[in-house]
Design an enzyme around this catalytic site. Structure first.
Site, mmCIF file in Angstrom:
data_model
loop_
_atom_site.group_PDB
_atom_site.id
_atom_site.type_symbol
_atom_site.label_atom_id
_atom_site.label_comp_id
_atom_site.label_asym_id
_atom_site.label_seq_id
_atom_site.Cartn_x
_atom_site.Cartn_y
_atom_site.Cartn_z
ATOM 1 N N GLU A 1 -68.502 81.583 -3.362
ATOM 2 C CA GLU A 1 -67.642 81.665 -4.353
ATOM 3 C C GLU A 1 -68.255 82.640 -5.849
ATOM 4 O O GLU A 1 -67.400 83.178 -6.526
ATOM 5 C CB GLU A 1 -67.123 80.509 -5.101
ATOM 6 C CG GLU A 1 -66.212 79.646 -4.304
ATOM 7 C CD GLU A 1 -64.587 80.421 -4.462
ATOM 8 O OE1 GLU A 1 -64.242 80.735 -5.390
ATOM 9 O OE2 GLU A 1 -64.204 80.886 -3.340
ATOM 10 N N SER B 1 -73.191 79.224 -3.555
ATOM 11 C CA SER B 1 -71.847 79.350 -2.927
ATOM 12 C C SER B 1 -71.352 80.746 -2.970
ATOM 13 O O SER B 1 -71.569 81.315 -3.724
ATOM 14 C CB SER B 1 -70.772 78.337 -3.632
ATOM 15 O OG SER B 1 -69.493 78.659 -3.500
ATOM 16 N N TYR C 1 -65.826 76.848 -11.800
ATOM 17 C CA TYR C 1 -66.719 76.160 -10.810
ATOM 18 C C TYR C 1 -67.873 77.405 -10.388
ATOM 19 O O TYR C 1 -69.076 77.092 -10.321
ATOM 20 C CB TYR C 1 -66.131 75.929 -9.399
ATOM 21 C CG TYR C 1 -66.764 75.709 -8.132
ATOM 22 C CD1 TYR C 1 -67.581 74.651 -8.053
ATOM 23 C CD2 TYR C 1 -66.958 77.022 -7.167
ATOM 24 C CE1 TYR C 1 -68.378 74.232 -6.981
ATOM 25 C CE2 TYR C 1 -67.789 76.624 -6.123
ATOM 26 C CZ TYR C 1 -68.508 75.313 -6.124
ATOM 27 O OH TYR C 1 -69.176 75.267 -4.781
HETATM 28 O O1 F7E Z 1 -59.394 76.914 -1.012
HETATM 29 C C1 F7E Z 1 -55.997 78.455 -0.957
HETATM 30 C C2 F7E Z 1 -56.880 78.578 -2.048
HETATM 31 O O2 F7E Z 1 -60.118 74.735 -1.924
HETATM 32 C C3 F7E Z 1 -59.421 78.083 -0.007
HETATM 33 C C4 F7E Z 1 -65.284 74.930 -1.587
HETATM 34 O O3 F7E Z 1 -66.192 73.970 -0.737
HETATM 35 O O4 F7E Z 1 -65.614 76.923 -0.415
HETATM 36 C C5 F7E Z 1 -64.757 75.854 -1.064
HETATM 37 O O5 F7E Z 1 -63.805 76.498 -2.117
HETATM 38 C C6 F7E Z 1 -58.361 78.928 -0.359
HETATM 39 C C7 F7E Z 1 -58.105 79.365 -1.378
HETATM 40 O O6 F7E Z 1 -61.778 76.251 -0.875
HETATM 41 C C8 F7E Z 1 -53.935 75.531 -1.165
HETATM 42 O O7 F7E Z 1 -56.358 79.349 -3.293
HETATM 43 C C9 F7E Z 1 -53.833 77.605 -0.437
HETATM 44 O O8 F7E Z 1 -57.862 80.432 -1.553
HETATM 45 O O9 F7E Z 1 -60.157 75.051 0.576
HETATM 46 P P1 F7E Z 1 -60.202 75.752 -0.581
HETATM 47 P P2 F7E Z 1 -62.502 77.297 -1.832
HETATM 48 O O10 F7E Z 1 -61.670 77.335 -2.921
HETATM 49 O O11 F7E Z 1 -62.560 78.413 -0.942
HETATM 50 C C10 F7E Z 1 -66.729 77.363 -1.275
HETATM 51 C C11 F7E Z 1 -67.648 78.274 -0.552
HETATM 52 C C12 F7E Z 1 -67.290 76.405 -2.182
HETATM 53 O O12 F7E Z 1 -68.392 76.577 -2.790
HETATM 54 C C13 F7E Z 1 -66.437 75.333 -2.792
HETATM 55 O O13 F7E Z 1 -67.154 74.170 -3.334
HETATM 56 O O14 F7E Z 1 -57.210 78.329 0.196
HETATM 57 N N1 F7E Z 1 -55.099 77.487 -0.732
HETATM 58 N N2 F7E Z 1 -53.105 76.773 -0.759
HETATM 59 C C14 F7E Z 1 -55.314 76.097 -1.053
HETATM 60 N N3 F7E Z 1 -56.397 75.566 -1.459
HETATM 61 C C15 F7E Z 1 -56.370 74.160 -1.690
HETATM 62 N N4 F7E Z 1 -57.446 73.302 -1.893
HETATM 63 N N5 F7E Z 1 -55.050 73.426 -1.755
HETATM 64 C C16 F7E Z 1 -53.849 74.029 -1.469
HETATM 65 O O15 F7E Z 1 -52.831 73.482 -1.107
#
Ligand code: F7E
Length: 321
Positions: free
Chosen positions: A124, A122, A146
């Site tokens: 990440e 990832s 993670y």
């Molecule tokens: O968050 C911001 C949050 O949860 C993206 C997974 O597939 O991609 C994914 O990880 C951004 C972050 O994805 C909310 O703080 C704001 O900056 O959609 P996400 P992620 O964390 O980028 C990578 C490549 C992986 O490997 C992972 O498994 O959005 N954000 N407000 C929020 N995020 C969430 N979930 N919910 C909110 O309300």
């Protein structure tokens, strides 16, 4: 002769697109689902129960399926949740990968056959980035339980390749989305809420950090890269992404504008949705994957946002309310 693939975590977004792609290519596809999946006792023959936090039946599954290719897509994949469940995440996402690798190593020895292994690494892992865009040589600086688990899994995969001459690869995939994306990830959370607001089923949407920037692509394009990696003549670790970066705010604007709405009228900030440590910026340099595999993404950021907005509008028209 038709080839056989085993996909761990087959019930997720990527598992579903990869299954379709492999079926089109004539594969027999088997998959694992964790024990929490519904319908226990009625498992179709190509589905196997396996929780990577245990992995005790991996040997049996491998012997039964005799796969040519294994795609390790199973994980606790929610970054925010990993702060609440750090040990569980380390076990399933990190040690779980090691359980699969070790089971494959023993299976290969028992049956004197070769299995090609794909690890869902990832973006990440880059976390607090030291250069942008990020490429294969960019150092890792994980910022969540993670991503620490994914770094562990990444190096175990490299280690099995170097120690046992296994065909083991890491696809370092940047964020990839679709109408099948889990509802807890920000893109899907936004497209569902926007559709419900448009239809008068919901009044507002709570979000955390809107300034985080991600390289968002279409999951359907990315599973093709997974498959191509296992068809290559040597095992490699490759970055897969679009090379464009957009903020959560831009995704919001795009989706609400699609519905002729202004997101400012509906979005509320909720500090509880922030993460103890955030990844502020991710942007892929996938030039090596382009050069080596000929891979490139087909769906743009705007097309992706509209595809998801449209699909959720249709779904909410049918099932919402
Ligand atoms: O968050 C911001 C949050 O949860 C993206 C997974 O597939 O991609 C994914 O990880 C951004 C972050 O994805 C909310 O703080 C704001 O900056 O959609 P996400 P992620 O964390 O980028 C990578 C490549 C992986 O490997 C992972 O498994 O959005 N954000 N407000 C929020 N995020 C969430 N979930 N919910 C909110 O309300």
């Amino acid at each position: 002769m038709s080839r056989t693939a085993l996909i761990t975590g087959i019930s997720g977004q990527d598992g579903s697109y990869l299954t379709e792609l492999l079926h089109e290519k004539g594969y027999r596809v088997h998959g694992t689902v964790a024990c929490k999946a519904p319908g226990i006792g009625e498992t179709p023959p190509h589905l196997h129960y396996c929780d990577l936090g245990d992995g005790g039946n991996l040997d049996t599954i491998l012997d039964e399926v005799q796969p040519d290719e294994v795609y390790n897509l199973a994980a606790q994949s929610h970054v925010r949740l990993s702060f609440d469940l750090p040990v569980y995440t380390a076990d399933v996402t990190g040690v779980g990968t090691l359980r699969v690798l070790e089971a494959i190593r023993k299976h290969q020895r028992r049956h004197n056959r070769n299995v090609r292994f794909y690890q869902a690494a990832s973006s990440e892992m880059f976390g607090e980035v030291s250069e942008s865009p990020q490429r294969e040589t960019t150092p890792f600086h994980p910022r969540s339980p993670y991503s620490c688990a994914k770094v562990f899994a990444f190096w175990q995969t490299v280690n099995y390749r170097e120690s046992y001459d296994m065909f083991a690869t890491n696809g370092i995939l940047f964020n990839h989305e679709s109408p099948r994306r889990g509802e807890a990830f920000v893109t899907r959370k936004i497209t569902i809420a926007a559709a419900r607001i448009k239809l008068g089923l919901q009044k507002s949407l709570k979000l955390g950090n809107l300034e985080a920037r991600r390289d968002w692509g279409f999951a359907g394009d990315y599973v093709e890269a997974m498959w191509l990696m296992l068809q290559h003549d040597e095992p490699l670790d490759l970055v897969i992404g679009t090379g464009e970066t957009h903020s959560v705010r831009e995704f919001l604007e795009e989706v609400f504008a699609y519905h002729d709405l202004d997101y400012h009228d509906f979005v509320e900030f909720d500090a509880a949705l922030q993460r103890p440590a955030e990844v502020s910026l991710l942007c892929a340099d996938a030039s090596k994957a382009h050069k080596v595999l000929g891979w490139e993404p087909k769906v743009s950021f705007t097309q992706l946002a509209h595809m998801m907005a449209e699909a959720d509008l249709e779904a909410q028209q049918v099932h919402g309310g």
